[in-house]
Design a protein around this motif. Sequence first.
Motif, PDB file in Angstrom:
ATOM      1  N   ALA A 345       0.836  -1.210   0.000  1.00  0.00           N
ATOM      2  CA  ALA A 345       0.000   0.000   0.000  1.00  0.00           C
ATOM      3  C   ALA A 345       0.866   1.253   0.000  1.00  0.00           C
ATOM      4  CB  ALA A 345      -0.926   0.004   1.208  1.00  0.00           C
ATOM      5  N   LEU A 346       2.041   1.163   0.624  1.00  0.00           N
ATOM      6  CA  LEU A 346       2.973   2.292   0.607  1.00  0.00           C
ATOM      7  C   LEU A 346       3.423   2.586  -0.819  1.00  0.00           C
ATOM      8  CD1 LEU A 346       4.752   4.358   2.097  1.00  0.00           C
ATOM      9  CD2 LEU A 346       6.461   2.555   2.374  1.00  0.00           C
ATOM     10  N   PHE A 347       3.684   1.515  -1.591  1.00  0.00           N
ATOM     11  CA  PHE A 347       4.081   1.691  -2.990  1.00  0.00           C
ATOM     12  C   PHE A 347       2.926   2.267  -3.799  1.00  0.00           C
ATOM     13  CE2 PHE A 347       4.615  -0.080  -7.334  1.00  0.00           C
ATOM     14  CZ  PHE A 347       5.770   0.614  -7.678  1.00  0.00           C
ATOM     15  N   LYS A 348       1.697   1.800  -3.548  1.00  0.00           N
ATOM     16  CA  LYS A 348       0.516   2.363  -4.223  1.00  0.00           C
ATOM     17  C   LYS A 348       0.363   3.841  -3.903  1.00  0.00           C
ATOM     18  CE  LYS A 348      -3.407   0.312  -4.079  1.00  0.00           C
ATOM     19  NZ  LYS A 348      -4.604  -0.388  -3.537  1.00  0.00           N
ATOM     20  N   CYS A 349       0.651   4.191  -2.674  1.00  0.00           N
ATOM     21  CA  CYS A 349       0.573   5.586  -2.241  1.00  0.00           C
ATOM     22  C   CYS A 349       1.571   6.443  -3.013  1.00  0.00           C
ATOM     23  CB  CYS A 349       0.862   5.646  -0.735  1.00  0.00           C
ATOM     24  SG  CYS A 349       0.312   7.147   0.065  1.00  0.00           S
ATOM     25  N   TYR A 350       2.766   5.906  -3.185  1.00  0.00           N
ATOM     26  CA  TYR A 350       3.812   6.609  -3.939  1.00  0.00           C
ATOM     27  C   TYR A 350       3.391   6.788  -5.391  1.00  0.00           C
ATOM     28  CZ  TYR A 350       8.000   6.970  -6.828  1.00  0.00           C
ATOM     29  OH  TYR A 350       8.914   7.332  -7.779  1.00  0.00           O
ATOM     30  N   LEU A 351       2.833   5.737  -6.008  1.00  0.00           N
ATOM     31  CA  LEU A 351       2.390   5.835  -7.404  1.00  0.00           C
ATOM     32  C   LEU A 351       1.277   6.862  -7.560  1.00  0.00           C
ATOM     33  CD1 LEU A 351       2.339   2.102  -8.584  1.00  0.00           C
ATOM     34  CD2 LEU A 351       4.037   3.869  -9.113  1.00  0.00           C
ATOM     35  N   PHE A 352       0.380   6.903  -6.588  1.00  0.00           N
ATOM     36  CA  PHE A 352      -0.707   7.886  -6.639  1.00  0.00           C
ATOM     37  C   PHE A 352      -0.134   9.306  -6.610  1.00  0.00           C
ATOM     38  CE2 PHE A 352      -3.593  10.749  -4.350  1.00  0.00           C
ATOM     39  CZ  PHE A 352      -4.703  10.699  -5.188  1.00  0.00           C
ATOM     40  N   LEU A 353       0.793   9.558  -5.690  1.00  0.00           N
ATOM     41  CA  LEU A 353       1.412  10.886  -5.590  1.00  0.00           C
ATOM     42  C   LEU A 353       2.141  11.262  -6.877  1.00  0.00           C
ATOM     43  CD1 LEU A 353       2.864  10.896  -1.959  1.00  0.00           C
ATOM     44  CD2 LEU A 353       1.136  12.451  -2.859  1.00  0.00           C
ATOM     45  N   LYS A 354       2.791  10.288  -7.464  1.00  0.00           N
ATOM     46  CA  LYS A 354       3.585  10.541  -8.666  1.00  0.00           C
ATOM     47  C   LYS A 354       2.708  10.840  -9.870  1.00  0.00           C
ATOM     48  CE  LYS A 354       7.381   8.533 -11.370  1.00  0.00           C
ATOM     49  NZ  LYS A 354       8.241   7.334 -11.559  1.00  0.00           N
ATOM     50  N   ASN A 355       1.531  10.236  -9.923  1.00  0.00           N
ATOM     51  CA  ASN A 355       0.692  10.331 -11.121  1.00  0.00           C
ATOM     52  C   ASN A 355      -0.477  11.307 -11.019  1.00  0.00           C
ATOM     53  OD1 ASN A 355       2.249   8.319 -12.422  1.00  0.00           O
ATOM     54  ND2 ASN A 355       1.063   6.691 -11.433  1.00  0.00           N
ATOM     55  N   CYS A 356      -0.810  11.769  -9.811  1.00  0.00           N
ATOM     56  CA  CYS A 356      -1.998  12.622  -9.660  1.00  0.00           C
ATOM     57  C   CYS A 356      -1.780  14.044 -10.163  1.00  0.00           C
ATOM     58  CB  CYS A 356      -2.451  12.649  -8.205  1.00  0.00           C
ATOM     59  SG  CYS A 356      -1.349  13.558  -7.094  1.00  0.00           S
ATOM     60  N   GLY A 357      -0.521  14.446 -10.303  1.00  0.00           N
ATOM     61  CA  GLY A 357      -0.231  15.774 -10.842  1.00  0.00           C
ATOM     62  C   GLY A 357      -0.072  16.856  -9.804  1.00  0.00           C
TER      63      GLY A 357
END
Length: 393
Positions: A345-357
């Motif tokens: 979930a930590l990795f998912k959180c990182y991907l969300f931050l990276k892709n949300c703009g």
Amino acid sequence: MLPSFQESVDGDDRELESSEEGGGLSDERKLERSTASYYCLYGYQSCRFQQGVDSDDGSPCSTAAETPSSDDFSLSLVDTNLSAEAEAELRSFIAKHLAKGTFFEGMGNIASVDLSVPESQVGCYYCLLQTEKQAETACSESSTSTLDYVVCYLGGSEKGLELFRLELDRYTQDLKINLDAKPNNLETCVQPLLRTWFEDCVCPFQRVVQLFQEKLAFVLHAALSYTTVEVKESDERTKKDINRFLKAASLQGLVQETTMTSLCLAMNEEQCKSMTIDCSGPQPQFHNAGSNKFCEEWTQVFLNGSEGGNPFLFRQILENFKLKAIQDINNLKRFIRQAEMNHYALFKCYLFLKNCGSGDVLLKIVKVEHVEMLEAKNVITVLEEFMRESAVA
């Protein structure tokens, strides 16, 4: 499933465009329909019978009056830009609502009215104003005839005016101040406010978009990140327009007040100084400005909205911008709670931050909100490190 950027953009603005412009209208007709505006000010003569009663300190005061009937009041026209036929129709509409007792002093109402105007049906903001002089006589123990006012602003649709309820309430209070201060000088103090209500309340958002164009992303980023903005070398109207846009674009009222105060301090300490907009030249210049992909994408939505010539649409886009930002904040909080117990979930959180703009801003917001929660704080620290490494790479 989370809504896509385009879904969050489309939302209510399609409905607003439809309600403002109608189907099958020519471009010229659409522009006329979205920008036409009207106003009307009535003198409201009512007969109030006040029965004196003793208050706690023994002094007499008034009791509540009964709901008025159409025989208890009269409306006299003070000023309008409506035709005689349309004004008579509006007067009938206002009189019916007065007779029903649905008017409350200082509280505006919004409805759709059918009038003999090119648009046929328009949105109408109407409000009862009791002048200070008449308010002082409300505690008298006699039957007295009092003169109040009813102000009406008409334009766009009911949905369109609803977006500007706060602006219209504030504008009406300014009108009331002028009525209180100089009741015998309506031509110079009150009528100018009536004639410019649309320009002053509805059009500032459109003017800001047209002024900044692509640079609007800097303004959106400043509003989203609680950055202090200083406007230099501009005329008074432009400065007011920018401040109104910033206030409307911020998440004030949508996040906790204590969080917002902490964010303002944290953002300005980090950036050392406020963002400056210099309007001295032919084009505004920005100093210490920031932006991100999220704000740049929404800037394009605003610029695309300029093509329709509908000033109400800009406020709807602004509301959708804030709604998407709040959705992203809530999603990030949810991911952080999951990441406290799950490394994936930590990795998912990182991907969300990276892709949300808007990861740069969102991370700062949740950092302030979770400052006293140790486990969440640890997750945020790791995410900050990931984001720094990603930025360097």
